[in-house]
Design a protein around this motif. Structure first.
Motif, mmCIF file in Angstrom:
data_model
loop_
_atom_site.group_PDB
_atom_site.id
_atom_site.type_symbol
_atom_site.label_atom_id
_atom_site.label_comp_id
_atom_site.label_asym_id
_atom_site.label_seq_id
_atom_site.Cartn_x
_atom_site.Cartn_y
_atom_site.Cartn_z
ATOM 1 N N ALA A 1 23.156 56.183 45.250
ATOM 2 C CA ALA A 1 23.432 57.472 44.611
ATOM 3 C C ALA A 1 22.411 58.529 45.023
ATOM 4 N N LEU A 2 21.133 58.135 45.091
ATOM 5 C CA LEU A 2 20.090 59.084 45.504
ATOM 6 C C LEU A 2 20.280 59.484 46.967
ATOM 7 N N GLU A 3 20.600 58.507 47.802
ATOM 8 C CA GLU A 3 20.838 58.795 49.212
ATOM 9 C C GLU A 3 21.968 59.815 49.357
ATOM 10 N N LYS A 4 23.059 59.594 48.646
ATOM 11 C CA LYS A 4 24.213 60.497 48.724
ATOM 12 C C LYS A 4 23.864 61.892 48.212
ATOM 13 N N GLU A 5 23.093 61.953 47.129
ATOM 14 C CA GLU A 5 22.718 63.250 46.567
ATOM 15 C C GLU A 5 21.845 64.039 47.539
ATOM 16 N N VAL A 6 20.900 63.359 48.166
ATOM 17 C CA VAL A 6 20.034 64.028 49.148
ATOM 18 C C VAL A 6 20.858 64.531 50.329
ATOM 19 N N LEU A 7 21.720 63.676 50.864
ATOM 20 C CA LEU A 7 22.507 64.045 52.039
ATOM 21 C C LEU A 7 23.468 65.197 51.756
ATOM 22 N N ASN A 8 23.920 65.309 50.526
ATOM 23 C CA ASN A 8 24.871 66.364 50.188
ATOM 24 C C ASN A 8 24.210 67.621 49.638
ATOM 25 N N SER A 9 22.890 67.580 49.451
ATOM 26 C CA SER A 9 22.174 68.740 48.914
ATOM 27 C C SER A 9 21.366 69.478 49.968
ATOM 28 N N ALA A 10 20.883 68.760 50.964
ATOM 29 C CA ALA A 10 20.106 69.406 52.030
ATOM 30 C C ALA A 10 21.004 70.330 52.842
ATOM 31 N N ASP A 11 20.415 71.381 53.402
ATOM 32 C CA ASP A 11 21.186 72.302 54.233
ATOM 33 C C ASP A 11 21.474 71.709 55.607
ATOM 34 N N GLU A 12 20.511 70.982 56.140
ATOM 35 C CA GLU A 12 20.668 70.343 57.441
ATOM 36 C C GLU A 12 20.035 68.949 57.373
ATOM 37 N N ILE A 13 20.661 67.992 58.043
ATOM 38 C CA ILE A 13 20.131 66.628 58.124
ATOM 39 C C ILE A 13 19.692 66.382 59.566
ATOM 40 N N ILE A 14 18.495 65.829 59.741
ATOM 41 C CA ILE A 14 18.000 65.458 61.060
ATOM 42 C C ILE A 14 17.810 63.947 61.096
ATOM 43 N N VAL A 15 18.304 63.312 62.145
ATOM 44 C CA VAL A 15 18.148 61.868 62.307
ATOM 45 C C VAL A 15 17.622 61.585 63.713
ATOM 46 N N THR A 16 17.176 60.364 63.922
ATOM 47 C CA THR A 16 16.581 60.022 65.218
ATOM 48 C C THR A 16 17.520 59.224 66.120
ATOM 49 N N SER A 17 18.724 58.906 65.639
ATOM 50 C CA SER A 17 19.644 58.128 66.478
ATOM 51 C C SER A 17 21.086 58.527 66.213
ATOM 52 N N PHE A 18 21.949 58.264 67.209
ATOM 53 C CA PHE A 18 23.365 58.613 67.085
ATOM 54 C C PHE A 18 24.091 57.672 66.127
ATOM 55 N N THR A 19 23.616 56.448 66.005
ATOM 56 C CA THR A 19 24.228 55.514 65.051
ATOM 57 C C THR A 19 24.007 55.989 63.622
ATOM 58 N N THR A 20 22.773 56.437 63.314
ATOM 59 C CA THR A 20 22.492 56.961 61.972
ATOM 60 C C THR A 20 23.304 58.224 61.720
ATOM 61 N N LYS A 21 23.480 59.048 62.726
ATOM 62 C CA LYS A 21 24.307 60.256 62.584
ATOM 63 C C LYS A 21 25.718 59.882 62.137
ATOM 64 N N SER A 22 26.303 58.866 62.776
ATOM 65 C CA SER A 22 27.655 58.425 62.411
ATOM 66 C C SER A 22 27.700 57.893 60.984
ATOM 67 N N GLU A 23 26.669 57.119 60.610
ATOM 68 C CA GLU A 23 26.605 56.571 59.250
ATOM 69 C C GLU A 23 26.553 57.686 58.213
ATOM 70 N N PHE A 24 25.715 58.675 58.459
ATOM 71 C CA PHE A 24 25.538 59.752 57.483
ATOM 72 C C PHE A 24 26.757 60.668 57.421
ATOM 73 N N GLU A 25 27.430 60.844 58.558
ATOM 74 C CA GLU A 25 28.612 61.707 58.556
ATOM 75 C C GLU A 25 29.750 61.110 57.743
ATOM 76 N N ALA A 26 29.659 59.799 57.452
ATOM 77 C CA ALA A 26 30.650 59.171 56.574
ATOM 78 C C ALA A 26 30.326 59.431 55.109
ATOM 79 N N ILE A 27 29.118 59.950 54.828
ATOM 80 C CA ILE A 27 28.676 60.185 53.447
ATOM 81 C C ILE A 27 28.670 61.668 53.100
#
Length: 425
Positions: free
Chosen positions: A194-220
């Motif tokens: 729940a905290l992960e989802k709230e952070v990802l949906n509240s930040a203006d921009e998300i920065i990640v270090t890999s394309f796999t993490t990008k795909s994971e987060f774009e599902a959230i």
């Protein structure tokens, strides 16, 4: 006039380890892109690794503000200093080998300190920074985790002040390998999600270090997710002499599950099959090494060719990389680690030494090594191909022809990556 940006981080020199390098280098180069970084860090942190040499890289012109932090790892150390320090480094023994104290510490860490053991710093930081941000007219903040409690500071400041907020994930949150080892109850696991989802949906921009993490987060989240990898910097070249041995060097931590027995078996067999190889070969371990991994190496008879150097400063690590004949990169063989791109990979790539990497199939590391032609990537069942490549490298070493022909490295320079960051700011 430069744009001010507040960077909220737990790790900062004299902390050692790869987590420090990312923002140390961003802060170094941001002024070149008309951005003035202000760094907020704990005043009295409990860093598991120290590297005093990194303090020399912090510009005297950078504003650094600090606030005290209460660290539960200090209290945990009263029960078992060794276990608490190892867990804080991410070195977690296999479950069947965990002591009762280690099991208890993991349970407490996972269920009572959500998202992590630095959660107690969130409230005082929000109170202090709210006033500071208003006073200094700061419009943009960046949080970097882990520890992911840094993102909770950003979440509260965003809600309270409406500042622009960039959340930087050096590692994933709930899908990182060690998360499953925290002995989470179902309730605690839901809180993390729940905290992960709230952070990802509240930040203006998300920065990640890999394309796999990008795909994971774009599902959230529907928020923009940008990949800015780690990278390499131009380090002053100390004088060094190449190892006279056919050395294979691993730089960094070797956790219990980073234990590719296929490699130890290949090395054992090559040593048994060739007296010359046995005489020439040396395995250099620079960094913390799990006892489980050392025992595994010893079972394959490698104990008399291991040089276990331990943790060294970043400068000395760079020197080891440049003078070793081959560089070893190992990742845990699981779906959760496909997204992990160790910061040392990029320094490996500019060391002009061939890389031998092992990890899961279809990982981001595999793609980068192939793209840059900097080495060979193997899976944990690749006995024949792994043995063949190491033997080829050994023959090239004997003929003074061991080299690498890297391509397309420039985009991974720290300065080029900082330019991408400045565009988001």
């Amino acid at each position: 006039m430069p744009k001010k940006v507040l960077i909220i981080s737990y790790y900062w020199p004299p902390a050692g380890g790869p987590g420090v390098q990312r923002w140390l280098k961003f802060v170094k180069y941001l002024p070149d892109f008309n951005v003035e970084p202000i760094v907020y860090i704990p005043e009295n942190p409990n860093y598991p690794l120290l590297d005093e040499s990194l303090l020399e890289e912090v510009s005297k012109d950078v504003t650094i503000i600090k606030q005290p932090i209460n660290e539960p790892y200090k209290l945990a150390g009263l029960f078992s200093k060794k276990s608490s320090k190892a867990i804080s480094k991410g070195i977690i023994p296999e479950q069947k080998k965990q002591s009762l104290t280690e099991k208890l510490l993991l349970f407490v860490r996972g269920n009572f300190f959500i998202p992590d053991a630095r959660k107690g710093w969130v409230k005082p930081s929000v109170n202090f920074l709210s006033e500071y941000i208003s006073k200094e007219h700061i419009e943009t903040i960046i949080t970097t985790g882990p520890p992911h409690s840094m993102h909770l500071i950003g979440l509260h400041l965003k809600t309270k002040l409406g500042v622009k907020w960039l959340a930087d994930f050096r590692d994933p949150w709930t899908t990182i390998g060690y998360h499953k080892q925290l002995k989470l109850t179902s309730s605690s696991a839901k809180k993390h999600k729940a905290l992960e989802k709230e952070v990802l949906n509240s930040a203006d921009e998300i920065i990640v270090t890999s394309f796999t993490t990008k795909s994971e987060f774009e599902a959230i989240t529907n928020k923009p997710v940008h990949v800015i990898t780690n990278g390499y910097d131009y380090e002053p070249l100390e004088e060094f002499t190449m190892d006279s041995k056919f050395s294979l060097a691993h730089i960094g931590s070797l956790l219990s599950k980073r234990n590719p027995e296929v490699l130890w078996r290949v090395l054992r067999d090559l040593r048994n099959e060739s007296d010359g190889f046995a005489k020439d070969f040396q395995l250099n371990l620079i960094g913390a090494v799990s006892e489980d991994v050392l025992r595994s190496m010893n079972r394959y008879g490698l104990d008399n060719c291991i040089k276990n150097i331990g943790y060294v400063s970043h400068q000395k690590a760079i020197k080891h990389q440049k003078q070793s004949q081959l560089l070893l990169l190992i990742e845990i063989d699981s779906d959760e680690t496909k997204c992990i791109i160790p910061g040392k990979l990029f320094e490996y790539m500019v060391s002009n030494r061939p890389i031998i990497a092992l990890g899961p199939k279809d990982s981001d590391v595999e793609a980068i090594i192939k793209e840059t032609n900097t080495g060979n990537y193997f899976y944990y069942n690749s006995y024949s191909s792994l043995k063949s490549v190491i033997l080829e490298h050994y023959k090239a070493f004997k003929n003074n022809e061991l080299q690498v022909h890297a391509i397309g490295l420039q985009k991974y320079s720290r300065k080029a990556l900082t330019k991408s960051l400045s565009n988001l700011i």
